[in-house]
Design a protein around this motif. Structure first.
Motif, mmCIF file in Angstrom:
data_model
loop_
_atom_site.group_PDB
_atom_site.id
_atom_site.type_symbol
_atom_site.label_atom_id
_atom_site.label_comp_id
_atom_site.label_asym_id
_atom_site.label_seq_id
_atom_site.Cartn_x
_atom_site.Cartn_y
_atom_site.Cartn_z
ATOM 1 N N ASN A 1 0.867 -1.169 0.000
ATOM 2 C CA ASN A 1 0.000 0.000 0.000
ATOM 3 C C ASN A 1 0.906 1.222 0.000
ATOM 4 O OD1 ASN A 1 -1.603 2.205 0.708
ATOM 5 N ND2 ASN A 1 -2.720 1.116 2.319
ATOM 6 N N ALA A 2 0.871 2.007 -1.064
ATOM 7 C CA ALA A 2 1.793 3.139 -1.200
ATOM 8 C C ALA A 2 1.532 4.226 -0.158
ATOM 9 C CB ALA A 2 1.701 3.727 -2.606
ATOM 10 N N LEU A 3 0.331 4.259 0.428
ATOM 11 C CA LEU A 3 0.020 5.265 1.439
ATOM 12 C C LEU A 3 0.551 4.860 2.812
ATOM 13 C CD1 LEU A 3 -3.678 6.124 0.500
ATOM 14 C CD2 LEU A 3 -1.572 7.225 -0.285
ATOM 15 N N GLU A 4 0.550 3.571 3.091
ATOM 16 C CA GLU A 4 1.016 3.031 4.370
ATOM 17 C C GLU A 4 1.718 1.715 4.075
ATOM 18 O OE1 GLU A 4 -2.023 3.863 7.738
ATOM 19 O OE2 GLU A 4 -3.225 3.579 5.926
ATOM 20 N N VAL B 1 3.449 -0.304 5.577
ATOM 21 C CA VAL B 1 3.395 -1.407 6.522
ATOM 22 C C VAL B 1 2.340 -2.429 6.085
ATOM 23 C CG1 VAL B 1 1.688 -0.371 8.076
ATOM 24 C CG2 VAL B 1 3.375 -1.976 8.987
ATOM 25 N N GLU B 2 1.401 -2.003 5.236
ATOM 26 C CA GLU B 2 0.425 -2.925 4.664
ATOM 27 C C GLU B 2 0.969 -3.451 3.348
ATOM 28 O OE1 GLU B 2 -4.302 -3.218 3.354
ATOM 29 O OE2 GLU B 2 -3.415 -1.253 3.767
ATOM 30 N N ARG B 3 1.121 -4.761 3.291
ATOM 31 C CA ARG B 3 1.732 -5.355 2.103
ATOM 32 C C ARG B 3 1.107 -6.716 1.788
ATOM 33 N NH1 ARG B 3 6.370 -5.644 5.551
ATOM 34 N NH2 ARG B 3 6.121 -3.371 5.471
ATOM 35 N N LEU B 4 1.483 -7.266 0.657
ATOM 36 C CA LEU B 4 0.952 -8.540 0.191
ATOM 37 C C LEU B 4 1.063 -9.610 1.271
ATOM 38 C CD1 LEU B 4 -0.054 -10.261 -2.284
ATOM 39 C CD2 LEU B 4 2.371 -10.752 -2.709
ATOM 40 N N ASP C 1 11.163 -6.031 5.321
ATOM 41 C CA ASP C 1 9.879 -5.756 4.668
ATOM 42 C C ASP C 1 9.587 -6.715 3.526
ATOM 43 O OD1 ASP C 1 9.129 -3.288 6.130
ATOM 44 O OD2 ASP C 1 10.945 -2.484 5.190
ATOM 45 N N LEU C 2 10.540 -7.571 3.198
ATOM 46 C CA LEU C 2 10.397 -8.421 2.017
ATOM 47 C C LEU C 2 9.693 -9.722 2.388
ATOM 48 C CD1 LEU C 2 13.855 -7.832 0.323
ATOM 49 C CD2 LEU C 2 11.664 -6.691 -0.126
ATOM 50 N N VAL C 3 8.387 -9.701 2.268
ATOM 51 C CA VAL C 3 7.555 -10.865 2.557
ATOM 52 C C VAL C 3 7.569 -11.810 1.347
ATOM 53 C CG1 VAL C 3 6.090 -9.585 4.138
ATOM 54 C CG2 VAL C 3 5.543 -9.587 1.694
ATOM 55 N N LEU D 1 -4.382 -10.148 -1.628
ATOM 56 C CA LEU D 1 -4.791 -9.487 -0.395
ATOM 57 C C LEU D 1 -3.625 -9.085 0.481
ATOM 58 C CD1 LEU D 1 -7.379 -11.792 -0.856
ATOM 59 C CD2 LEU D 1 -8.170 -10.216 0.899
ATOM 60 N N SER D 2 -3.878 -8.071 1.299
ATOM 61 C CA SER D 2 -2.951 -7.696 2.358
ATOM 62 C C SER D 2 -3.358 -8.417 3.637
ATOM 63 C CB SER D 2 -2.982 -6.187 2.587
ATOM 64 O OG SER D 2 -4.166 -5.816 3.286
#
Length: 285
Positions: free
Chosen positions: A94-97, A99-102, A186-188, A123-124
């Motif tokens: 999510n480019a706005l936040e 911390v929310e990612r795939l 951050d690399l899930v 989905l996140s």
């Protein structure tokens, strides 16, 4: 370097600021097989039926290369595998936040389906849809294995460096992430397009490989930070590091909403899209 290239380099005059400027400008029109096209409308491979003037991203990613972009909600992203040997490992934030990612586990769980194809939401972990898979002509994708690690490539090929002949997806994602203030933590796990994997009854994985030249679209349901590494799949049984070029194009379109097939496919998917729309509307998107 061949003899002709060496001779050209010797002929280049960069001994003064004026000469260096002239030399730099002389290189400006050079083209490569893999490069971003600026403006995007200048792409030599415009998607069929799409007005080139509407493109916001156009690039050919090299075998063993990576790319990244921040895109608006409603953007349609087309990934094309022109040779049947590309493998697009994709991470979404999510480019706005950021911390929310795939979240690959939820991407399999909410649709009750582990195999990506038309209408599948990505989905996140916050119950929102980051992107939706659409117009899939490959059906050979993977949500199980993630991208290749440094340790795996070092073991299989003897090298994993991003500038080396056999870069790992981990190494390339690390570079791409740093450009957006993200780090290794951050690399899930990523999803992979164009090289399929299936699960056998005993729980083991079978590599299906490619379906040949194909394409897939992703619809950005939120503003996205997109990271892509075009590297050999970790289960690829071939001894040689084999991967082909990847074409990426994007243009302004519409996010998924009521009345769309993906939105209404199940109660769980509808809830995820409602969560996404609520988030976007509260931010004026």
């Amino acid at each position: 370097m061949d003899t002709q290239s060496a001779a050209r380099d010797r002929e280049r005059d960069t001994g003064s600021v004026t000469a260096a400027r002239a030399d730099a400008r002389a290189q400006g029109d050079q083209q490569s097989e893999w490069m971003p096209y600026l403006p995007a409308s200048s792409t030599p491979h415009p998607p069929e039926g799409v007005d080139p003037s509407t493109l916001t991203w156009a690039e050919t990613v090299a075998p063993g290369g990576y790319t990244h972009k921040v895109l608006a909600r409603g953007t349609r992203i087309r990934l094309d595998d022109p040779t049947g040997d590309a493998c697009a490992h994709v991470l979404l934030f999510n480019a706005l936040e950021q911390v929310e990612r795939l979240n690959v586990a939820d991407t399999r769980k909410i649709p009750w389906q582990a195999y990506l194809s038309d209408g599948h939401p990505l989905l996140s972990g916050d119950g929102r849809v980051l992107a939706t898979v659409d117009r899939d002509t490959s059906h050979r994708h993977d949500t199980f294995c993630g991208t290749s690690s440094d340790a795996w490539n070092q073991h299989k090929y003897g090298d994993a460096r991003p500038e080396g002949p056999t870069p790992s997806g981990q190494a390339l994602f690390t570079l791409a992430a740093a450009k957006h203030g993200l780090g290794p933590r951050d690399l899930v796990p990523a999803v992979s397009f164009f090289q399929g994997v299936t699960v056998e009854p005993d729980g083991s994985f079978t590599w299906l490989g490619s379906a040949g030249p194909a394409g897939v679209d992703l619809i950005a349901e939120l503003p996205l930070t997109v990271l892509i590494a075009n590297v050999a799949h970790p289960l690829d049984p071939r001894e040689r590091y084999q991967v082909g070029p990847l074409r990426v194009h994007a243009w302004t379109s519409s996010p998924t909403g009521p009345g769309d097939r993906a939105y209404e496919a199940s109660p769980e998917r509808e809830r995820a899209y409602l969560n996404t729309i609520d988030y976007a509307q509260a931010r004026g998107l």
